[in-house]
Structure formats: structure tokens, C-alpha cells
Write a protein that holds these residues in place. Sequence first.
Motif, PDB file in Angstrom:
ATOM      1  N   TYR A 359       0.790  -1.259  -0.109  1.00  0.00           N
ATOM      2  CA  TYR A 359      -0.137   0.030   0.206  1.00  0.00           C
ATOM      3  C   TYR A 359       0.826   1.379  -0.035  1.00  0.00           C
ATOM      4  O   TYR A 359       0.746   2.336  -0.684  1.00  0.00           O
ATOM      5  CB  TYR A 359      -0.937  -0.029   1.265  1.00  0.00           C
ATOM      6  CG  TYR A 359      -1.886  -1.227   1.217  1.00  0.00           C
ATOM      7  CD1 TYR A 359      -2.444  -1.871   0.168  1.00  0.00           C
ATOM      8  CD2 TYR A 359      -2.283  -1.650   2.393  1.00  0.00           C
ATOM      9  CE1 TYR A 359      -3.288  -2.680   0.105  1.00  0.00           C
ATOM     10  CE2 TYR A 359      -3.014  -2.751   2.675  1.00  0.00           C
ATOM     11  CZ  TYR A 359      -3.505  -3.470   1.480  1.00  0.00           C
ATOM     12  OH  TYR A 359      -4.494  -4.412   1.571  1.00  0.00           O
ATOM     13  N   LEU A 360       1.912   1.185   0.946  1.00  0.00           N
ATOM     14  CA  LEU A 360       2.929   2.459   0.735  1.00  0.00           C
ATOM     15  C   LEU A 360       3.527   2.644  -0.672  1.00  0.00           C
ATOM     16  O   LEU A 360       3.526   3.775  -1.107  1.00  0.00           O
ATOM     17  CB  LEU A 360       4.057   2.076   1.850  1.00  0.00           C
ATOM     18  CG  LEU A 360       5.088   2.980   1.944  1.00  0.00           C
ATOM     19  CD1 LEU A 360       4.511   4.773   2.353  1.00  0.00           C
ATOM     20  CD2 LEU A 360       5.949   2.836   3.041  1.00  0.00           C
ATOM     21  N   ARG A 361       4.082   1.631  -1.126  1.00  0.00           N
ATOM     22  CA  ARG A 361       4.796   1.672  -2.645  1.00  0.00           C
ATOM     23  C   ARG A 361       3.447   2.242  -3.668  1.00  0.00           C
ATOM     24  O   ARG A 361       3.670   2.783  -4.345  1.00  0.00           O
ATOM     25  CB  ARG A 361       5.272   0.418  -3.042  1.00  0.00           C
ATOM     26  CG  ARG A 361       6.744   0.193  -2.023  1.00  0.00           C
ATOM     27  CD  ARG A 361       7.153  -1.419  -2.742  1.00  0.00           C
ATOM     28  NE  ARG A 361       6.692  -2.465  -2.647  1.00  0.00           N
ATOM     29  CZ  ARG A 361       5.738  -3.148  -3.627  1.00  0.00           C
ATOM     30  NH1 ARG A 361       5.763  -2.706  -4.566  1.00  0.00           N
ATOM     31  NH2 ARG A 361       5.299  -4.365  -3.132  1.00  0.00           N
ATOM     32  N   GLU A 362       2.199   1.727  -3.564  1.00  0.00           N
ATOM     33  CA  GLU A 362       1.291   2.213  -4.513  1.00  0.00           C
ATOM     34  C   GLU A 362       0.703   3.476  -4.206  1.00  0.00           C
ATOM     35  O   GLU A 362       0.576   4.220  -5.123  1.00  0.00           O
ATOM     36  CB  GLU A 362      -0.003   1.188  -4.367  1.00  0.00           C
ATOM     37  CG  GLU A 362       0.459  -0.053  -4.829  1.00  0.00           C
ATOM     38  CD  GLU A 362      -0.738  -1.209  -4.589  1.00  0.00           C
ATOM     39  OE1 GLU A 362      -0.525  -2.068  -5.469  1.00  0.00           O
ATOM     40  OE2 GLU A 362      -1.531  -0.910  -3.740  1.00  0.00           O
ATOM     41  N   ALA A 363       0.820   4.023  -2.914  1.00  0.00           N
ATOM     42  CA  ALA A 363       0.257   5.344  -2.546  1.00  0.00           C
ATOM     43  C   ALA A 363       1.208   6.433  -3.288  1.00  0.00           C
ATOM     44  O   ALA A 363       0.824   7.544  -3.457  1.00  0.00           O
ATOM     45  CB  ALA A 363       0.153   5.507  -1.058  1.00  0.00           C
ATOM     46  N   LYS A 364       2.579   5.982  -3.341  1.00  0.00           N
ATOM     47  CA  LYS A 364       3.306   7.092  -3.946  1.00  0.00           C
ATOM     48  C   LYS A 364       3.255   7.617  -5.167  1.00  0.00           C
ATOM     49  O   LYS A 364       3.152   8.692  -5.668  1.00  0.00           O
ATOM     50  CB  LYS A 364       4.893   6.759  -3.872  1.00  0.00           C
ATOM     51  CG  LYS A 364       5.735   7.668  -4.232  1.00  0.00           C
ATOM     52  CD  LYS A 364       5.946   8.735  -3.213  1.00  0.00           C
ATOM     53  CE  LYS A 364       6.054  10.128  -3.969  1.00  0.00           C
ATOM     54  NZ  LYS A 364       6.086  11.136  -3.067  1.00  0.00           N
ATOM     55  N   VAL A 365       2.792   6.719  -6.002  1.00  0.00           N
ATOM     56  CA  VAL A 365       2.470   7.031  -7.631  1.00  0.00           C
ATOM     57  C   VAL A 365       1.155   7.870  -7.625  1.00  0.00           C
ATOM     58  O   VAL A 365       1.069   8.792  -8.714  1.00  0.00           O
ATOM     59  CB  VAL A 365       2.386   5.913  -8.275  1.00  0.00           C
ATOM     60  CG1 VAL A 365       0.973   5.217  -8.224  1.00  0.00           C
ATOM     61  CG2 VAL A 365       2.543   6.111  -9.946  1.00  0.00           C
ATOM     62  N   LEU A 366       0.458   8.083  -6.492  1.00  0.00           N
ATOM     63  CA  LEU A 366      -0.879   8.665  -6.870  1.00  0.00           C
ATOM     64  C   LEU A 366      -0.670  10.137  -6.625  1.00  0.00           C
ATOM     65  O   LEU A 366      -1.441  10.937  -6.915  1.00  0.00           O
ATOM     66  CB  LEU A 366      -1.803   8.151  -5.777  1.00  0.00           C
ATOM     67  CG  LEU A 366      -2.330   6.696  -6.147  1.00  0.00           C
ATOM     68  CD1 LEU A 366      -3.378   6.423  -4.977  1.00  0.00           C
ATOM     69  CD2 LEU A 366      -3.120   6.363  -7.357  1.00  0.00           C
ATOM     70  N   GLN A 367       0.515  10.496  -5.855  1.00  0.00           N
ATOM     71  CA  GLN A 367       0.776  11.974  -5.715  1.00  0.00           C
ATOM     72  C   GLN A 367       1.663  12.432  -7.036  1.00  0.00           C
ATOM     73  O   GLN A 367       1.796  13.600  -7.120  1.00  0.00           O
ATOM     74  CB  GLN A 367       1.833  11.855  -4.570  1.00  0.00           C
ATOM     75  CG  GLN A 367       1.437  11.808  -3.317  1.00  0.00           C
ATOM     76  CD  GLN A 367       2.501  11.684  -2.187  1.00  0.00           C
ATOM     77  OE1 GLN A 367       3.508  11.256  -2.096  1.00  0.00           O
ATOM     78  NE2 GLN A 367       2.244  12.642  -1.152  1.00  0.00           N
TER      79      GLN A 367
END
Length: 390
Positions: A359-367
Motif C-alpha cells: 500500500y505504501l509503494r502504491e500510494a506514492k504514484v498517486l501523488q
Amino acid sequence: MTHPGSQPVERQLPTQESRDLLALVRDLTAREIRPQAAEEEDAGHFPREVFALLSTSGLLGLPYPQEYGGGDQPYEVYLQVLEELAAARLTVGLGVSVHTLACHALAEFGSKQQRTEHLPVMLSGGVLGAYCLSEPASGSDAASLVTRAAREGDGWSISGTKAWITHGGVADFYSVLARTGVQGPRGITAFLVPGDTEGLSAAVPERKMGMKGSPTAQMHFDGVRVPDERRIGDEGQGFSIALSALDAGRLGIAACAIGVAQAALDEGLRYTAERQQFGRPIADFQGLRFMLADMATQIEAGRSLYLVAARLRDAGQPFSKQAAMAKLFCTDAAMRVTTDAVQLLGGYGYTLDFPAERYLREAKVLQIVEGTNQIQRMVIARHIAGHESR
């Protein structure tokens, strides 16, 4: 052991039909998406079969008119469906958002004949779309794109390279922005390009820190021939079409971000309720309870913000500022919440055995996608303080 986070999040949905729709989505994600999400992401498996299922279930065209195969659902409902899909697997939730974005130009700016001919297949015919705006040298400065569409007989020949294309190489159609006139935003035109057109090819997909199941690749246009019937809108109207699509697309990213954040909170609640230290669950310790409270507050605030923007859109009112605010706040919140989820799990949060690190790795791209959060701040500032003086 159960905990409050194990219960479905309560929604304020406008109709019984929309409540039934969300229940259907929750059942589908529980059966078909969530159980294999971690394994398939780790293997880099693109879930084409899931998108086919979503299409046959009527979930790939929710915000578009029923007469063209869509679901006639307001954005308020569509975005909550996206949130549920993203909570189960971001590759799926973001993929639906991108497909919706790829359909936007034709649905909103295409002629009646174009919509009648193409939209039914795009919305419920089992196909998948991609959106081609960014280029290797024009990301945030999209108006400087150089991919060119030149008049050739009764059609167009498109040449150039698009970058960071979600579904690049696996999409069945591409909504493409290309230069047909002068430099700047006024010289750009939109086209609908079939995925099997001669001269269109995909580069090797990017190697990413997250969303490994979703292919992201450059798309090469080498004299791709497109009939004029596949030009969307007027010549030179493409940039305004693109901006309109991005306003709606940013709400999709906001909803996906809250979905990922909710999944991270649920994992944190589950773990802290089960993990025993000093003879009691660690969820009983005030420091961790305060972290959980802050995470939940960020999620609720973000959800409220994207729903306000969605309701403005549904009412036909301007929503560009609110879309930028929602994208900014929700994706930043997802980054904070997923970081805290890893912290709550301690050493286990840093391992691949638990989903928190994913989830942490995926959240980054959304920024970053659909306009970086720095760009969102520029958009918001222009709305509240006016354009910068030149």
C-alpha cells in the motif's frame, strides 16, 4: 477476532439502486480481486480477465449514458465504486479510472454519429482504453507536446512518442492528443486510435516500485494512419478536451487514494487488535490508538472532499478547483496513512508477508499521476488568487 475496521464503510448513497450497486462491487472484489491481489501484483500479472468481468458486470461505463451502454450513474456513486475497487487492488481501481478517462473525449465532445458507433463497445464491449497525453519531454507542461498529426488525404498521419501510458501495449483503443497546428495549447487535436493500427507499438514496460501488475509504457506512433472520422472535436480543440478530462480524472485518482488508505487502515486495525504485547492487544495503547484516529480522520476528510467535488460535477457546476484540492489532499493523505500503517505493524510492516508495504509503494504514484501535487497547488492558487502576473 473482529474490529470496527472489519465492517464495510458506511456510505451516503443517493438511491437504493446505488446502494445495491456498491454491495455488488463489494461482493465481486471479495470473490474475484482481493484474494489474489498480493500474489498477482508480486508476479506482475495484468488482470485482463478482471476487466472483462467488470465490463460484463456493467462497471466499466458507470458515469456514461445508458443509451450508449453506460450505467447512467452520477460521479458521486462512480467514485465510491472506484474507491472499493482500489481498496481491493489499485491496479484494478486505477485501471477503471484510466479507462473512464480514455472514454471521456468521445463521450463529451464526439459527434452523435461517433458516440453511436464507438461508445457501446468502449463502455460495455469488453475492451480497455488508454489515454495518451504525456510525452518524454512534456509531462507537467502538456501544452508543449510534439507528437504530430499531419493531414494525409482524407485522414491523418500521427508520428511521435507518448510516455507513461497506463495500459500501454494492452489497450484496445487510445485517446491521443497530437499537434496539428501552431505551438502551444491552441494547436492540439484529439483522436481515437484503435490499438491494432499499423505503425502503433509499445516499448518495454517501465519497471516500477509499485503497481507492477499495471503495464506503463511508452507508445510509439510511426506514421499511424487515422481517418478524419476518428478526430474528436474541432481541430485545435484538443487541449481544452484534455483539461476537461483531467478535471474528472483527478477525482478518480482521489477516490483511488482513499481506497488504498482505507485498506491500509483496515490492515492496521486488524493487526493491532490481534498483536499482543505486555499482556494485551497493542490497540489498547494510547499512542497507537491516536495514530489510528488520525488515519481515520484523514480518510474521512478526503472522502468528504472528493464527494463534494463530485456533487458539483453532477450538478453541472464548476468543479476544477475542488478536483485539484481533492487530488492533492487525498493522495497526500494516502501517503501519510500508508506510512503509518507500516509503522503500526513494526518489523512486519516492512516485510512482503503483509500488505502494508505494498500500500505504501502504491500510494506514492498517486501523488504523481494526473498532474503532480505541485501542479495541483498551482491550479488551486490560480483559482483562489488569480493567474500569476507575467
